[in-house]
Design a protein around this motif. Structure first.
Motif, PDB file in Angstrom:
ATOM      1  N   GLU A  80       0.839  -1.209   0.000  1.00 49.32           N
ATOM      2  CA  GLU A  80       0.000   0.000   0.000  1.00 49.32           C
ATOM      3  C   GLU A  80       0.871   1.255   0.000  1.00 49.32           C
ATOM      4  N   ARG A  81       1.928   1.192   0.782  1.00 49.27           N
ATOM      5  CA  ARG A  81       2.836   2.343   0.869  1.00 49.27           C
ATOM      6  C   ARG A  81       3.525   2.603  -0.475  1.00 49.27           C
ATOM      7  N   ALA A  82       3.966   1.539  -1.133  1.00 48.45           N
ATOM      8  CA  ALA A  82       4.605   1.681  -2.446  1.00 48.45           C
ATOM      9  C   ALA A  82       3.616   2.236  -3.466  1.00 48.45           C
ATOM     10  N   PHE A  83       2.372   1.800  -3.374  1.00 47.75           N
ATOM     11  CA  PHE A  83       1.347   2.294  -4.289  1.00 47.75           C
ATOM     12  C   PHE A  83       1.117   3.796  -4.095  1.00 47.75           C
ATOM     13  N   MET A  84       1.024   4.233  -2.850  1.00 47.45           N
ATOM     14  CA  MET A  84       0.794   5.652  -2.580  1.00 47.45           C
ATOM     15  C   MET A  84       2.014   6.497  -2.963  1.00 47.45           C
ATOM     16  N   ARG A  85       3.214   5.964  -2.783  1.00 48.60           N
ATOM     17  CA  ARG A  85       4.415   6.680  -3.236  1.00 48.60           C
ATOM     18  C   ARG A  85       4.414   6.805  -4.754  1.00 48.60           C
ATOM     19  N   ALA A  86       3.999   5.758  -5.432  1.00 44.08           N
ATOM     20  CA  ALA A  86       3.910   5.809  -6.898  1.00 44.08           C
ATOM     21  C   ALA A  86       2.888   6.854  -7.330  1.00 44.08           C
ATOM     22  N   PHE A  87       1.790   6.956  -6.600  1.00 39.71           N
ATOM     23  CA  PHE A  87       0.785   7.967  -6.931  1.00 39.71           C
ATOM     24  C   PHE A  87       1.336   9.378  -6.729  1.00 39.71           C
ATOM     25  N   GLU A  88       2.061   9.597  -5.641  1.00 35.24           N
ATOM     26  CA  GLU A  88       2.662  10.916  -5.403  1.00 35.24           C
ATOM     27  C   GLU A  88       3.697  11.249  -6.471  1.00 35.24           C
ATOM     28  N   ARG A  89       4.481  10.260  -6.881  1.00 36.79           N
ATOM     29  CA  ARG A  89       5.449  10.488  -7.962  1.00 36.79           C
ATOM     30  C   ARG A  89       4.727  10.797  -9.269  1.00 36.79           C
ATOM     31  N   ALA A  90       3.627  10.108  -9.519  1.00 38.89           N
ATOM     32  CA  ALA A  90       2.850  10.353 -10.737  1.00 38.89           C
ATOM     33  C   ALA A  90       2.287  11.777 -10.737  1.00 38.89           C
ATOM     34  N   ARG A  91       1.788  12.231  -9.584  1.00 39.92           N
ATOM     35  CA  ARG A  91       1.260  13.597  -9.488  1.00 39.92           C
ATOM     36  C   ARG A  91       2.349  14.633  -9.737  1.00 39.92           C
ATOM     37  N   SER A  92       3.518  14.435  -9.149  1.00 43.01           N
ATOM     38  CA  SER A  92       4.588  15.415  -9.340  1.00 43.01           C
ATOM     39  C   SER A  92       5.130  15.367 -10.771  1.00 43.01           C
ATOM     40  N   GLN A  93       5.205  14.180 -11.360  1.00 43.64           N
ATOM     41  CA  GLN A  93       5.642  14.072 -12.756  1.00 43.64           C
ATOM     42  C   GLN A  93       4.642  14.765 -13.676  1.00 43.64           C
ATOM     43  N   ALA A  94       3.359  14.557 -13.428  1.00 44.71           N
ATOM     44  CA  ALA A  94       2.325  15.197 -14.242  1.00 44.71           C
ATOM     45  C   ALA A  94       2.418  16.720 -14.123  1.00 44.71           C
ATOM     46  N   TYR A  95       2.638  17.211 -12.918  1.00 46.65           N
ATOM     47  CA  TYR A  95       2.768  18.653 -12.705  1.00 46.65           C
ATOM     48  C   TYR A  95       3.960  19.202 -13.487  1.00 46.65           C
TER      49      TYR A  95
END
Length: 111
Positions: A80-95
């Motif tokens: 779950e933690r890895a998934f949420m880190r991936a989501f945060e990385r995806a948000r920052s990459q998209a930004y």
């Protein structure tokens, strides 16, 4: 000739708000697409279509899409933690990508 500063400021606010709303919508869509690509790499047997997930943001909440993506990735391949880190990385990459394409979304000053 009189200048209606109130009207100018209202129009500026409307343009800035519309520009920011557009940016945030694009960021949401791109974040979900990037995360779906990450999930597809973790669970290739699930046949995840990143573009289809991104297209659903108009009809569904982010939490629902995240839960569906999380359910497709087996727990042994991503915690779950890895998934949420991936989501945060995806948000920052998209930004970052959108700032490069569209420019900074912060309101313009009248200086």
């Amino acid at each position: 000739m009189a200048i209606d500063i109130h009207r100018i400021l209202v129009r500026k606010q409307e343009r800035d708000s519309a520009r920011l709303d557009d940016f945030l919508f694009r960021q949401r869509a791109r974040s979900i697409r990037i995360l779906a690509e990450w999930a597809r790499g973790r669970a290739p047997e699930a046949a995840i279509d990143p573009r289809a997930f991104a297209a659903q943001i108009a009809d569904r909440r982010d939490a629902e899409l995240l839960a569906e993506l999380r359910a497709l990735v087996p727990p042994e391949r991503a915690t779950e933690r890895a998934f949420m880190r991936a989501f945060e990385r995806a948000r920052s990459q998209a930004y970052r990508e959108l700032v490069e394409e569209l420019g900074d979304p912060t309101p313009w000053t009248l200086a």
